[in-house]
Each structure stands twice: as C-alpha cells, then as structure tokens.
Design a protein around this motif. Structure first.
Motif, short mmCIF file in Angstrom:
data_model
loop_
_atom_site.label_atom_id
_atom_site.label_comp_id
_atom_site.label_asym_id
_atom_site.label_seq_id
_atom_site.Cartn_x
_atom_site.Cartn_y
_atom_site.Cartn_z
N GLY A 3 -8.73 4.28 -0.82
CA GLY A 3 -8.37 3.35 -1.89
C GLY A 3 -7.19 2.51 -1.47
O GLY A 3 -7.24 1.83 -0.46
N ASN A 4 -6.11 2.62 -2.23
CA ASN A 4 -4.91 1.85 -1.93
C ASN A 4 -3.80 2.75 -1.36
O ASN A 4 -2.62 2.44 -1.47
CB ASN A 4 -4.41 1.16 -3.22
CG ASN A 4 -3.46 0.04 -2.91
OD1 ASN A 4 -3.52 -0.58 -1.85
ND2 ASN A 4 -2.56 -0.22 -3.84
N MET A 59 0.84 -1.18 0.00
CA MET A 59 0.00 0.00 0.00
C MET A 59 0.89 1.25 0.00
O MET A 59 1.87 1.32 0.73
CB MET A 59 -0.91 -0.02 1.23
CG MET A 59 -1.96 1.05 1.21
SD MET A 59 -3.20 0.90 2.52
CE MET A 59 -4.22 -0.40 1.85
N GLU A 60 0.54 2.19 -0.83
CA GLU A 60 1.32 3.43 -0.93
C GLU A 60 1.08 4.30 0.32
O GLU A 60 -0.02 4.31 0.87
CB GLU A 60 0.88 4.21 -2.16
CG GLU A 60 1.62 5.51 -2.35
CD GLU A 60 1.12 6.29 -3.56
OE1 GLU A 60 1.37 7.50 -3.60
OE2 GLU A 60 0.48 5.70 -4.44
N ILE A 61 2.11 4.98 0.76
CA ILE A 61 2.01 5.89 1.91
C ILE A 61 2.25 7.31 1.42
O ILE A 61 3.30 7.60 0.84
CB ILE A 61 3.01 5.53 3.01
CG1 ILE A 61 2.72 4.13 3.55
CG2 ILE A 61 2.97 6.57 4.13
CD1 ILE A 61 3.73 3.62 4.54
N GLN A 62 1.26 8.18 1.62
CA GLN A 62 1.38 9.59 1.25
C GLN A 62 1.47 10.41 2.52
O GLN A 62 0.52 10.45 3.31
CB GLN A 62 0.16 10.00 0.43
CG GLN A 62 0.16 11.46 0.02
CD GLN A 62 -1.10 11.80 -0.76
OE1 GLN A 62 -1.65 10.99 -1.48
NE2 GLN A 62 -1.58 13.01 -0.58
N ILE A 63 2.61 11.04 2.73
CA ILE A 63 2.79 11.84 3.94
C ILE A 63 2.38 13.28 3.64
O ILE A 63 2.99 13.95 2.82
CB ILE A 63 4.24 11.76 4.45
CG1 ILE A 63 4.57 10.30 4.76
CG2 ILE A 63 4.42 12.64 5.68
CD1 ILE A 63 5.98 10.06 5.22
N ASP A 64 1.34 13.71 4.30
CA ASP A 64 0.79 15.05 4.12
C ASP A 64 1.81 16.11 4.55
O ASP A 64 2.54 15.90 5.52
CB ASP A 64 -0.49 15.16 4.97
CG ASP A 64 -1.17 16.49 4.79
OD1 ASP A 64 -1.91 16.62 3.80
OD2 ASP A 64 -0.95 17.39 5.64
#
Length: 87
Positions: free
Chosen positions: A70-71, A1-6
């Motif tokens: 989502g993912n 799973m992709e991790i998006q750091i805000d």
C-alpha cells in the motif's frame, strides 16, 4: 510514504552496527541495488573511521531490503559491510 521498521531489522541493525536513522536515510537517499524475492534493495556508504572487531575500517556500507505494501515501506532486513568503497 510511511516507513515501518520491522523488529527483526532493528535487532539486526544493532548487531551489525547501524541504527534506525541510517536505515531511514538509506531508504530515502540510497542507491538502488539488486534484491531477490520481489524485494527492493537500497545501499549507502558512510564514513566510519573506527575499529570494529579489532580491525580499522574507513567506511561502512549499509544495505536495506524492504517491500512496499500500500502506502507503507516495510523493512525486511539490513546488512552492514565494512571496508572502503570511495576515492
């Protein structure tokens, strides 16, 4: 799973004494902690053994709160607490 750091999370991380690598590690290997508003919380204790704001601390506890869309894991914020939790 992709991790998006805000960007907010990264800003708070710098202020509070952690970084992107620890945030990702907490998400992947931390223990689940209670979270509000449908978010997910994870925490992990790290050895610190340094002074922060003129006080010596043995450890720090990094808590990351995030949502899943989502993912993708999207971080909301990060907290860092200083003290001693183990042993």
């Amino acid at each position: 799973m992709e991790i998006q750091i805000d960007p907010h999370t990264l800003h708070r991380a710098e202020e509070r004494g952690t970084n992107e690598n620890e945030i990702i590690e907490v998400i992947n290997t931390g223990i689940t902690i209670p979270a509000k508003y449908g978010r997910i919380g994870k925490a992990k204790v790290y050895g610190f053994q340094k002074n922060r704001l003129d006080t010596y601390y043995e450890q720090k506890r990094v808590e990351v709160f995030y949502t899943i869309e989502g993912n993708t894991i999207i971080t909301v914020t990060v907290y860092v607490f200083y003290g001693k939790w183990e042993g």
